[in-house]
Scaffold this active site. Structure first.
Site, PDB file in Angstrom:
ATOM      1  N   ARG A  90       0.868  -1.178   0.000  1.00  0.00           N
ATOM      2  CA  ARG A  90       0.000   0.000   0.000  1.00  0.00           C
ATOM      3  C   ARG A  90       0.910   1.235   0.000  1.00  0.00           C
ATOM      4  O   ARG A  90       2.050   1.179   0.471  1.00  0.00           O
ATOM      5  CB  ARG A  90      -0.890   0.030   1.236  1.00  0.00           C
ATOM      6  N   LYS A 102      -2.770  -1.847   7.611  1.00  0.00           N
ATOM      7  CA  LYS A 102      -3.971  -1.298   8.236  1.00  0.00           C
ATOM      8  C   LYS A 102      -4.117  -1.832   9.656  1.00  0.00           C
ATOM      9  O   LYS A 102      -3.814  -2.974   9.943  1.00  0.00           O
ATOM     10  CB  LYS A 102      -5.205  -1.672   7.409  1.00  0.00           C
ATOM     11  N   HIS A 117      -2.060   2.391  -6.077  1.00  0.00           N
ATOM     12  CA  HIS A 117      -2.881   1.189  -5.876  1.00  0.00           C
ATOM     13  C   HIS A 117      -2.962   0.350  -7.154  1.00  0.00           C
ATOM     14  O   HIS A 117      -3.153  -0.870  -7.078  1.00  0.00           O
ATOM     15  CB  HIS A 117      -4.296   1.567  -5.423  1.00  0.00           C
ATOM     16  N   ARG A 162      -0.296  -2.163  -6.913  1.00  0.00           N
ATOM     17  CA  ARG A 162      -0.674  -3.210  -5.946  1.00  0.00           C
ATOM     18  C   ARG A 162      -1.702  -4.154  -6.568  1.00  0.00           C
ATOM     19  O   ARG A 162      -1.616  -5.380  -6.439  1.00  0.00           O
ATOM     20  CB  ARG A 162      -1.231  -2.555  -4.676  1.00  0.00           C
ATOM     21  N   HIS A 204      -3.893  -9.308   4.205  1.00  0.00           N
ATOM     22  CA  HIS A 204      -5.301  -9.420   4.551  1.00  0.00           C
ATOM     23  C   HIS A 204      -5.546 -10.276   5.781  1.00  0.00           C
ATOM     24  O   HIS A 204      -6.663 -10.589   6.109  1.00  0.00           O
ATOM     25  CB  HIS A 204      -6.093  -9.987   3.361  1.00  0.00           C
ATOM     26  N   TYR A 206       8.015 -14.451  12.525  1.00  0.00           N
ATOM     27  CA  TYR A 206       8.997 -15.399  12.021  1.00  0.00           C
ATOM     28  C   TYR A 206       8.620 -16.853  12.331  1.00  0.00           C
ATOM     29  O   TYR A 206       9.178 -17.762  11.749  1.00  0.00           O
ATOM     30  CB  TYR A 206      10.384 -15.093  12.618  1.00  0.00           C
TER      31      TYR A 206
END
Length: 303
Positions: free
Chosen positions: A152, A176, A247, A250, A273, A282
């Protein structure tokens, strides 16, 4: 009499032969339809759903996944067409009695469809970067990082040197909801980042930009507006008439991976997401698997 289902890969091979011999569809359409069905098969495998247990609700979940990773409605509609054709083939061959896709509706096609850049167009934007400008290396690095990692714009402008591992070609970004994730970096982007950071060392960096990767000529962090301006200017210089924004890169990242056959789950993880806490980063993220997906399916990761 109902026939026993074969392994799904064998069913897809039979479906491909059916399309070629019975339907007389073009090679490109055959390839697209079979690729679409394989995406569904991978989705079902991830969810541990046998094909004989597939329902309309499962298909809706599959479409929601496509929407979440930014696949345009027109591409979704094509995939639905391929999936419906596959289940109609299974019904005609006696494997199933009713197609679960019978009442699956295509998304509404808006006139304002998200634009996707071709690989050729992205390369044209890179070639359009003026060599004589001081910002040329930085801007090239920005394009490769956005397109190669699916970031983003907010993640790009806040990308930090302390969270960059060039040796492993990995970057931790904050998405986000302050959710962090680990993103792979292409070999090309890693080389560019290394060169840019060397150039950056000669800048008069202001305190607020000390740990920020991408800076303006005054040594301060770039803004969203500046990134938008850079992208739109390069698109114009490349002669691209589409509505191009950060965007778009992306969206192109996700679309090209999907078209190349990448796993939906891997694309979701790379786009951020799903929330992954720093302590789990990790431990639970299979970096080698994500890197293999990129090496196999992303145009700028291939030799």
């Amino acid at each position: 009499m109902k026939r026993d289902l074969k392994p799904i890969e064998k069913l897809i091979e039979d479906f491909e032969a059916h399309l070629l011999l019975e339907k007389g569809l073009s090679g490109n359409t055959n390839l697209a339809y079979c690729k679409d069905v394989r995406h569904l098969a991978n989705f079902l495998s991830e969810k541990n759903i046998p094909i004989e247990m597939l329902t309309l609700q499962h298909l809706h979940e599959f479409l929601i996944t496509l929407h979440e990773i930014g696949i345009a409605p027109r591409s979704q509609a094509r995939m639905i067409s391929g999936i419906k054709s596959f289940f109609n083939f299974l019904r005609l061959e006696g494997y199933i009695e009713i197609s679960p896709a019978e009442f699956l509706e295509s998304p509404q096609l808006s006139r304002e469809l998200p634009d996707v850049l071709s690989v050729k167009e992205i390369d044209a934007m890179i070639e359009a970067i003026p060599n004589e400008k001081n910002e040329s290396l930085r801007n090239h690095t920005i394009i490769e990082t956005l397109y190669g990692s699916g970031l983003r714009v907010s993640e790009l402008i806040d990308a930090r040197i302390s969270r960059l591992d060039l040796q492993e070609r990995l970057l931790i970004v904050e998405g986000k909801g302050s959710k962090e994730r680990l993103v792979p970096i292409s070999p090309v982007a890693a080389d560019l980042l290394e060169a840019w950071l060397k150039q950056r060392n000669f800048m008069d960096v202001k305190p607020e930009g000390n740990d920020i990767i991408f800076l303006n000529r005054r040594g301060r962090p770039l803004t969203r507006v500046m990134i938008f301006h850079i992208i739109k200017e390069l698109a114009a210089l490349a002669g691209i008439k589409k509505n191009v924004s950060p965007h778009t890169l992306r969206h192109s990242f996700a679309t090209h991976l999907l078209e190349g056959g990448a796993n939906l789950r891997a694309i979701q993880e790379m786009l951020g997401h799903e929330s992954i806490s720093t302590t789990e980063l990790y431990l639970h993220l299979d970096r080698s698997r994500l890197r293999r997906e990129l090496l196999d399916h992303h145009p700028h990761y291939r030799n």
